[in-house]
Design an enzyme around this catalytic site. Structure first.
Site: not given
Length: 268
Positions: A118, A138
């Site tokens: 990210e 995740e």
């Protein structure tokens, strides 16, 4: 004015006239992104908001191999609760980084996973080695990638691949990342930083104000165009750099026209 980074522990900062290089430097935990690194990234952003420069982000070596960032620090992440999520600890820093006045270049080697990916998605450019592994694991940990991947990835690579990465935990290798537009070029590990600086050199040869305005206009929603383009161009049409650079172009063109060609005649 240079950034005072002597007390930094998670980042190593090198600053030049037109760029700043921030190296993630927690090799003992594979550059896991913790609260200290986030605080130091905010400090870098504050400095670059006041003194716009190109930012290069890179990782370090861990266990003899290159690594960008293995993700968020799971030890800290496991302790976070609802109020921490609502504060957007990582997302606020990455969004601030994405909105810096001048372009951001991420130089990726080895793992760029979870929060590390990210952080990379927030950059304007991503260059990588052939050893890069990038993705969002995740959901396998019972959470979502909440620091930008859920909305940046679709724009970067398209809906189908974004869903594979986000919902199925797909980790892409270097060739796959290149093929799907997630990195712009691949390099040998010892050439990676050179490639990042070469890209920074090309950006640095442009007019800084024109680059900053271009970055801001590029980020505007579709409905703002073409009106925002016209307003931005109106500002640049009055800048001294526009007159100087265009005059230099015309002078160079005129000089070339005066030079004889191989057959002895002047260029037309």
């Amino acid at each position: 004015m240079q950034l005072d980074a002597e007390d930094f522990t998670a980042l190593t900062v090198t600053e030049g006239e037109d760029r700043l290089h921030a190296q993630l430097n927690r090799p003992e935990v594979r550059n896991a992104i913790d609260s200290t690194m986030i605080t130091e990234l905010h400090a870098v952003c504050e400095h670059l908001e006041a003194c716009p420069k190109i930012l290069i982000l890179s990782g370090t070596e861990s266990g003899g191999k290159g690594i960008f960032a293995s993700g968020a620090d799971i030890g800290q992440l496991r302790q976070r609760r609802r109020d921490d999520a609502l504060r957007g600890i990582n997302s606020a820093a990455f969004d601030r980084l994405a909105k810096l006045p001048m372009p951001v270049i991420a130089a990726l080697d080895g793992f760029a996973l979870g929060g590390g990916a990210e952080l990379a998605w927030a950059a304007d450019f991503r260059v990588a080695t052939d050893q890069v592994k990038i993705g969002q694991p995740e959901t396998g940990l019972g959470i979502i990638p909440a620091a930008g991947a859920l909305w940046r990835l679709k724009d970067l690579t398209g809906e189908a691949m974004a869903k594979e990465i986000l919902f199925a935990g797909r980790i892409l290798n270097a060739d796959e990342a290149l093929a799907h537009g997630l990195v712009s070029s691949l390099h040998a590990a010892d050439e990676l930083l050179g490639a990042a600086h070469e890209l920074a050199d090309r950006i640095g040869r442009q007019d800084p104000l024109a680059v900053q305005v271009s970055k801001r206009v590029f980020a505007m929603p579709r409905e703002a165009h073409p009106h925002v383009d016209n307003l931005a161009q109106a500002i640049l049409f009055e800048s001294e750099a526009k007159f100087d650079r265009m005059q230099a172009f015309l002078d160079k063109k005129a000089k070339r026209a005066e030079q004889p060609t191989n057959n002895g005649t002047k260029e037309s």
